[in-house]
Design a protein around this motif. Sequence first.
Motif, PDB file in Angstrom:
ATOM      1  N   ASP A 101       0.856  -1.136  -0.022  1.00 18.22           N
ATOM      2  CA  ASP A 101      -0.093  -0.016   0.255  1.00 18.22           C
ATOM      3  C   ASP A 101       0.651   1.346  -0.100  1.00 18.22           C
ATOM      4  O   ASP A 101       0.379   2.298  -0.388  1.00 18.22           O
ATOM      5  CB  ASP A 101      -1.100   0.022   1.238  1.00 18.22           C
ATOM      6  N   ASN A 102       2.049   0.898   0.513  1.00 14.26           N
ATOM      7  CA  ASN A 102       2.957   2.314   0.532  1.00 14.26           C
ATOM      8  C   ASN A 102       3.647   2.617  -0.731  1.00 14.26           C
ATOM      9  O   ASN A 102       3.915   3.634  -0.820  1.00 14.26           O
ATOM     10  CB  ASN A 102       4.213   1.862   1.672  1.00 14.26           C
ATOM     11  N   ARG A 103       3.661   1.941  -1.785  1.00 15.66           N
ATOM     12  CA  ARG A 103       4.007   1.973  -3.082  1.00 15.66           C
ATOM     13  C   ARG A 103       5.507   2.473  -3.174  1.00 15.66           C
ATOM     14  O   ARG A 103       5.675   3.209  -4.336  1.00 15.66           O
ATOM     15  CB  ARG A 103       2.961   3.110  -3.642  1.00 15.66           C
ATOM     16  N   SER A 104       6.184   2.358  -2.070  1.00 13.79           N
ATOM     17  CA  SER A 104       7.660   2.682  -2.370  1.00 13.79           C
ATOM     18  C   SER A 104       8.544   1.476  -2.301  1.00 13.79           C
ATOM     19  O   SER A 104       8.281   0.445  -1.694  1.00 13.79           O
ATOM     20  CB  SER A 104       8.174   3.591  -1.029  1.00 13.79           C
ATOM     21  N   ARG A 105       9.674   1.756  -3.120  1.00 11.32           N
ATOM     22  CA  ARG A 105      10.660   0.592  -2.962  1.00 11.32           C
ATOM     23  C   ARG A 105      11.377   0.409  -1.871  1.00 11.32           C
ATOM     24  O   ARG A 105      11.678  -0.806  -1.351  1.00 11.32           O
ATOM     25  CB  ARG A 105      11.731   0.992  -4.140  1.00 11.32           C
ATOM     26  N   SER A 162       6.409  -0.785 -13.371  1.00 13.41           N
ATOM     27  CA  SER A 162       5.523  -1.563 -12.426  1.00 13.41           C
ATOM     28  C   SER A 162       5.878  -0.861 -11.154  1.00 13.41           C
ATOM     29  O   SER A 162       6.763  -0.298 -10.897  1.00 13.41           O
ATOM     30  CB  SER A 162       5.782  -2.976 -12.491  1.00 13.41           C
ATOM     31  N   PRO A 163       4.730  -1.137 -10.097  1.00  8.42           N
ATOM     32  CA  PRO A 163       5.035  -0.768  -8.952  1.00  8.42           C
ATOM     33  C   PRO A 163       6.274  -0.696  -8.145  1.00  8.42           C
ATOM     34  O   PRO A 163       6.694  -2.080  -8.327  1.00  8.42           O
ATOM     35  CB  PRO A 163       3.769  -1.128  -8.191  1.00  8.42           C
ATOM     36  N   MET A 184      10.179  -7.102  -4.984  1.00  9.12           N
ATOM     37  CA  MET A 184       9.804  -8.650  -4.978  1.00  9.12           C
ATOM     38  C   MET A 184      10.455  -9.442  -6.000  1.00  9.12           C
ATOM     39  O   MET A 184      10.881 -10.595  -5.800  1.00  9.12           O
ATOM     40  CB  MET A 184       8.100  -8.902  -4.963  1.00  9.12           C
ATOM     41  N   VAL A 185      10.301  -9.257  -7.216  1.00 10.13           N
ATOM     42  CA  VAL A 185      10.865  -9.680  -8.359  1.00 10.13           C
ATOM     43  C   VAL A 185      12.390  -9.823  -8.240  1.00 10.13           C
ATOM     44  O   VAL A 185      12.757 -10.942  -8.476  1.00 10.13           O
ATOM     45  CB  VAL A 185      10.412  -8.956  -9.628  1.00 10.13           C
ATOM     46  N   ASN A 186      12.995  -8.660  -8.044  1.00 15.67           N
ATOM     47  CA  ASN A 186      14.316  -8.716  -7.869  1.00 15.67           C
ATOM     48  C   ASN A 186      14.817  -9.526  -6.830  1.00 15.67           C
ATOM     49  O   ASN A 186      15.894 -10.337  -6.901  1.00 15.67           O
ATOM     50  CB  ASN A 186      14.960  -7.331  -7.907  1.00 15.67           C
ATOM     51  N   ASP A 187      14.184  -9.435  -5.527  1.00 14.50           N
ATOM     52  CA  ASP A 187      14.555 -10.230  -4.585  1.00 14.50           C
ATOM     53  C   ASP A 187      14.510 -11.807  -4.622  1.00 14.50           C
ATOM     54  O   ASP A 187      15.281 -12.398  -4.271  1.00 14.50           O
ATOM     55  CB  ASP A 187      13.775  -9.643  -3.190  1.00 14.50           C
ATOM     56  N   LEU A 188      13.306 -12.181  -5.331  1.00 16.45           N
ATOM     57  CA  LEU A 188      13.291 -13.545  -5.563  1.00 16.45           C
ATOM     58  C   LEU A 188      14.052 -13.934  -6.526  1.00 16.45           C
ATOM     59  O   LEU A 188      14.615 -14.951  -6.498  1.00 16.45           O
ATOM     60  CB  LEU A 188      11.763 -13.662  -5.918  1.00 16.45           C
TER      61      LEU A 188
END
Length: 272
Positions: free
Chosen positions: A57-61, A178-179, A185-189
Amino acid sequence: MTRIRLGNTWLCLSAATLTAAFVLSPPSLATLLSGHGPYDEAQLTDRVRAAFVRYWDNRSRTLTPELSDLSDYWRWFHLVKTAMAVALLVVLAVWAVRLSRRYVHAAPNMAAWPVAAAGTVVSALAVVAYVAVVANIQSIVAPTASLMSMLPVGTAGGDLAAMAGQVRDELTHYSGASPAPLRMMVNDLARYHVVVAVIGWSSAVALTIVAIVSVRARARRPRHDLRRRRLSGAVAIASGVLAVAVVVLAAANTSAALDSPRAVLDFYRGTF
């Protein structure tokens, strides 16, 4: 003989102590080292669920303070487990080598099968310890991705269900625009899977070398040297089988790392 038994006793006690420490000590030590927690399993799951929803919800990296604290705790948790698993792996490796030497040098009139059986069990436990080391290194490098795996997306309701739906929608047209939380999430995974891919391919090469060396060692042994030939053959077979298993694991993680958006989507669909 007494010295051998004493050495095996100490190795057994060390392995048992380290196994207990691996299971019992991480929560308290992670709390001490990180300054966060302690959390029981249910509490940790609830906190992770709430933290990810707020982060989305915060929409920050940048991680929210709550998710940052949880990630810090989780990294220390797995650092402790890795240290215990590495120590256990060393103890089991030493024990396996001692047993193999005892098997080879046992008197001809002595039954060697109990030593061979013990060596097989200890070696199998060493493989389990190795897997534990790899799995925990993953969570050290990518603690947020590791925490994400705790989200109960399969039974999600309320805010988490809404978040999962939004993540799935965004992933259908994932891009650099993308948000920010999704890109994190994508990079960490991806990092999470790269760790296993690198370790896996390296281990496969090492195991293949061990198998080849063992086959050659067996071929060089005279036929009457049965125990050394059997030991070399067993090591060659075990190394070959493990190399194939590790290649499969490394290939799967390489695929997931190269297409991490798909891996995240599979997770939020409940099919990962």
